[in-house]
Design a protein around this motif. Structure first.
Motif, mmCIF file in Angstrom:
data_model
loop_
_atom_site.group_PDB
_atom_site.id
_atom_site.type_symbol
_atom_site.label_atom_id
_atom_site.label_comp_id
_atom_site.label_asym_id
_atom_site.label_seq_id
_atom_site.Cartn_x
_atom_site.Cartn_y
_atom_site.Cartn_z
ATOM 1 N N HIS A 138 1.128 5.232 1.029
ATOM 2 C CA HIS A 138 0.573 6.363 1.759
ATOM 3 C C HIS A 138 1.425 7.595 1.463
ATOM 4 O O HIS A 138 2.647 7.568 1.621
ATOM 5 N N HIS B 298 -3.084 6.098 -0.967
ATOM 6 C CA HIS B 298 -3.825 6.778 0.101
ATOM 7 C C HIS B 298 -3.178 8.145 0.328
ATOM 8 O O HIS B 298 -2.007 8.220 0.704
ATOM 9 N N ARG C 144 -4.725 1.464 -4.028
ATOM 10 C CA ARG C 144 -3.644 1.278 -3.037
ATOM 11 C C ARG C 144 -2.972 2.606 -2.679
ATOM 12 O O ARG C 144 -2.179 2.670 -1.748
ATOM 13 N N GLN D 206 0.849 -1.181 0.000
ATOM 14 C CA GLN D 206 0.000 0.000 0.000
ATOM 15 C C GLN D 206 0.896 1.246 0.000
ATOM 16 O O GLN D 206 2.005 1.227 0.536
#
Length: 313
Positions: free
Chosen positions: A206, A231, A229, A204
């Motif tokens: 971020h 963020h 995926r 993921q």
């Protein structure tokens, strides 16, 4: 076109632009806003040319107007005013990622001068034969190898010799240019795609980004919707926690980096990790000591000073 009006407008914008607003360190300054050298670096032109523009001694091309607007991150209305003073129609602000055959022929005319062309995100899009003849740019096929900022910060050329001050200034300009690129939706999308192709699919992603309007563009929204995926976490305007992060890095710079001598990137990494270890052994939080009254008083003093300056001008 009244050249002196365009020049006066550029100077007013330069002097009213805070260094922090374009990603530059504040430091000690004897002039308001940006120096001509800083605007020149951000816009890709010499300080002497900036001076001639401000004095009305040169006619800017449309590309120069766009470069100044991007460097200063001015609003659309100010950009359109600059274009009108220069006699051009406002463009959409997109930066091409390819060069045509005419530009390549121009590059090759500089047979004894290494030259390259980069896009707004500092990816090389064209080089001349003299540049490749230097032999220091070893390309492996990795897209990051073609990015000037990546090579500067993560895999520097040991053959380049710079003083510590010159290197610091160069890195600050590169960081500011990258921040400028992320404030345009097309460059932001290119940045996202690069991350998407280089980060393993099982992870993921971020990202902490400033609360700017780029992410609200329909093309960016559509891309993010197709890539769940990613963020995005936005920093609130004037966020105090982000100020603390920046203050911690300032302490790292003042207490360790500027006081040390590092003969390689590995030496620098080792020193930073040692600083982190010592700091974490006895961490002390930053404490906000300014009162609301003192902050408002400072705002009032600043407003009075600005009004006095405007009256004098």
């Amino acid at each position: 076109m009244e050249r002196h009006e365009f020049g006066a407008a550029v100077r007013q914008l330069r002097e009213s632009t805070a260094p922090a607003a374009v990603g530059l360190p504040i430091g000690r300054r004897r002039v308001r806003g940006l120096r001509r050298e800083e605007l020149g670096e951000l816009a890709g032109m010499s300080a002497d040319y900036v001076r001639r523009l401000e004095q009305g001694r040169s006619h800017p091309s449309a590309g120069v107007v766009n470069a100044i607007a991007r460097a200063l991150r001015i609003e659309r209305a100010e950009y359109e005013r600059l274009c009108a003073l220069a006699g051009y129609a406002a463009a959409d602000g997109q930066v091409p990622s390819e060069v045509g055959p005419g530009a390549m022929r121009l590059l090759e005319r500089f047979t004894d001068t290494p030259m390259f062309v980069s896009d707004a995100a500092m990816n090389l899009v064209a080089v001349n034969s003299a540049f490749m003849a230097l032999g220091h740019w070893e390309l492996t096929g990795d897209p990051w190898e073609w990015n000037v900022a990546w090579r500067t910060f993560c895999d520097p050329f040991h053959g380049f010799k710079q003083s510590a001050d010159d290197a610091t200034d160069h890195e600050a300009i590169l960081a500011a240019r990258l921040r400028n690129a992320l404030h345009r939706h097309d460059e932001f999308l290119r940045f996202l795609r690069t991350i998407d192709t280089t980060v393993p699919r099982n992870l993921q992603i971020h990202m902490i980004v400033d609360n700017y309007g780029t992410h609200t563009h329909p093309n960016v929204k559509a891309w993010l919707a197709k890539h769940p995926r990613f963020h995005l976490h936005f920093t609130p305007t004037s966020s105090s926690w982000l100020n603390m992060v920046e203050r911690w890095f300032a302490a790292l710079t003042d207490k360790m980096i500027r006081r040390g001598v590092f003969h390689s990137v590995d030496d620098l990494i080792t020193a930073i990790e040692e600083y982190l270890r010592v700091h974490n052994d006895d961490p002390k939080p930053f404490v906000w000591t300014a009162t609301a009254e003192s902050i408002l008083a400072k705002v009032r003093r600043g407003r009075v000073a600005l009004q006095q300056t405007a009256t004098q001008n």
